[in-house]
Motif scaffolding. Structure first.
Motif, PDB file in Angstrom:
ATOM      1  N   GLY A 198       1.346   0.409   8.635  1.00 50.08           N
ATOM      2  CA  GLY A 198       1.111  -0.117   9.997  1.00 50.08           C
ATOM      3  C   GLY A 198      -0.169   0.607  10.677  1.00 50.08           C
ATOM      4  N   GLY A 199      -0.688   2.072  10.044  1.00 47.20           N
ATOM      5  CA  GLY A 199      -1.873   2.617  10.308  1.00 47.20           C
ATOM      6  C   GLY A 199      -3.106   1.893  10.028  1.00 47.20           C
ATOM      7  N   VAL A 200      -3.096   0.741   8.961  1.00 44.78           N
ATOM      8  CA  VAL A 200      -3.996   0.949   8.319  1.00 44.78           C
ATOM      9  C   VAL A 200      -5.484   1.015   9.240  1.00 44.78           C
ATOM     10  N   ILE A 202       5.419  12.536   2.135  1.00 48.46           N
ATOM     11  CA  ILE A 202       3.901  13.574   1.850  1.00 48.46           C
ATOM     12  C   ILE A 202       3.767  13.576   3.500  1.00 48.46           C
ATOM     13  N   PHE A 203       4.221  13.182   4.306  1.00 46.55           N
ATOM     14  CA  PHE A 203       3.551  13.148   6.154  1.00 46.55           C
ATOM     15  C   PHE A 203       4.288  14.782   6.088  1.00 46.55           C
ATOM     16  N   GLU A 204       5.608  15.129   5.929  1.00 45.87           N
ATOM     17  CA  GLU A 204       6.242  16.586   6.222  1.00 45.87           C
ATOM     18  C   GLU A 204       5.208  17.644   5.000  1.00 45.87           C
ATOM     19  N   ILE A 253       0.715  -1.291  -0.236  1.00 44.84           N
ATOM     20  CA  ILE A 253       0.132   0.065  -0.183  1.00 44.84           C
ATOM     21  C   ILE A 253       1.016   1.531  -0.323  1.00 44.84           C
ATOM     22  N   ASP A 254       1.832   0.898   0.629  1.00 41.64           N
ATOM     23  CA  ASP A 254       2.670   1.960   0.430  1.00 41.64           C
ATOM     24  C   ASP A 254       3.507   2.520  -0.711  1.00 41.64           C
ATOM     25  N   ARG A 255       3.502   1.545  -0.988  1.00 36.89           N
ATOM     26  CA  ARG A 255       4.215   1.804  -2.681  1.00 36.89           C
ATOM     27  C   ARG A 255       3.533   2.837  -3.756  1.00 36.89           C
ATOM     28  N   TYR A 264      -4.193  13.747   5.777  1.00 34.82           N
ATOM     29  CA  TYR A 264      -3.846  13.497   3.562  1.00 34.82           C
ATOM     30  C   TYR A 264      -3.504  12.658   3.175  1.00 34.82           C
ATOM     31  N   PHE A 265      -2.509  12.132   4.392  1.00 35.23           N
ATOM     32  CA  PHE A 265      -1.727  10.978   3.328  1.00 35.23           C
ATOM     33  C   PHE A 265      -2.854   9.435   4.157  1.00 35.23           C
ATOM     34  N   ARG A 266      -3.476   9.645   5.193  1.00 33.89           N
ATOM     35  CA  ARG A 266      -4.530   8.212   5.676  1.00 33.89           C
ATOM     36  C   ARG A 266      -5.918   8.547   4.789  1.00 33.89           C
TER      37      ARG A 266
HETATM   38  C1  S3P Z   1       2.859   4.002   9.414  1.00 32.13           C
HETATM   39  C2  S3P Z   1       3.269   2.851   9.197  1.00 32.13           C
HETATM   40  C3  S3P Z   1       4.287   2.593   7.554  1.00 32.13           C
HETATM   41  C4  S3P Z   1       3.616   3.852   6.308  1.00 32.13           C
HETATM   42  C5  S3P Z   1       3.705   5.088   7.390  1.00 32.13           C
HETATM   43  C6  S3P Z   1       2.350   5.155   8.781  1.00 32.13           C
HETATM   44  C7  S3P Z   1       2.279   3.995  10.655  1.00 32.13           C
HETATM   45  O1  S3P Z   1       4.215   1.498   7.180  1.00 32.13           O
HETATM   46  O2  S3P Z   1       2.479   3.304   6.004  1.00 32.13           O
HETATM   47  O3  S3P Z   1       4.449   5.455   8.073  1.00 32.13           O
HETATM   48  O4  S3P Z   1       1.311   5.002  10.891  1.00 32.13           O
HETATM   49  O5  S3P Z   1       2.420   3.340  11.620  1.00 32.13           O
HETATM   50  P1  S3P Z   1       5.386   0.487   7.954  1.00 32.13           P
HETATM   51  O6  S3P Z   1       3.830   0.031   8.281  1.00 32.13           O
HETATM   52  O7  S3P Z   1       5.618  -0.623   6.136  1.00 32.13           O
HETATM   53  O8  S3P Z   1       6.575   0.665   7.898  1.00 32.13           O
END
Ligand code: S3P
Length: 166
Positions: A80-82, A48-50, A33-35, A56-58
């Protein structure tokens, strides 16, 4: 067997390595998903975060989840934040078998302490922040269909367990 395999868990729990191994074993495509977010924006997650912020990222993350969950038979390697958005988890569970790769905060910290690409952990007390985020998120990750022990440095155990469950 046509259901998607979805990997969730904290940063550093081994999702991407395990996704690649499953992809090779099952000859199924693995999507990260991140890629996909980076490709869509033409920028790194850190950028994107900065520049655009976490909200926006979410939103982007949710959009990408919607897209990939319309597919079948793939491996979905999530950030990880999905789990922070309830509707992401609902979509993932409806369209796949969700595995939580669970490793302890201490194990995770050892794995990722020298890495710099995760914006949420670029703080003065990364271990403290990690533990706080971990406690907040654990109940969300545990809504997965299966919880897989990912504390071991080797990915063979988790890969074998997932292959048994599907
Ligand atoms: C995040 C995890 C990251 C990435 C972003 C936010 C999170 O992915 O989506 O930095 O909120 O836990 P990885 O779990 O692949 O590191």
């Amino acid at each position: 067997m046509n259901k998607n395999i979805v990997l969730i868990g904290f940063m550093g729990s081994g999702k991407s390595m395990i996704a690649e191994a499953l992809s090779a074993r099952l000859k199924r495509e693995s999507v990260n998903i991140d890629r996909l977010i980076e490709a869509r924006e033409g920028q790194s997650i850190a950028w994107i975060f900065e520049k655009k912020g976490e909200v926006y990222f979410r939103a982007l993350e949710h959009d990408v989840i919607k897209g990939v969950t319309s597919r079948r038979g793939i491996i979905i390697d999530c950030g990880g934040g999905v789990v922070l958005r309830d509707k992401n988890l609902k979509l993932l569970k409806t369209h796949g078998i969700v595995f939580h790769l669970q490793a302890s905060p201490e194990v995770i910290f050892e794995r990722i302490k020298s890495e710099r690409h995760r914006p949420l952990l670029q703080v003065p007390d990364p271990l403290g922040t990690l533990k706080l985020l971990y406690q907040e998120r654990l109940p969300l990750y545990n809504q997965a269909d299966y919880i897989i022990d990912a504390n071991d440095a080797s990915i063979e155990g988790p890969v074998a367990e997932i292959l048994k469950k599907i």
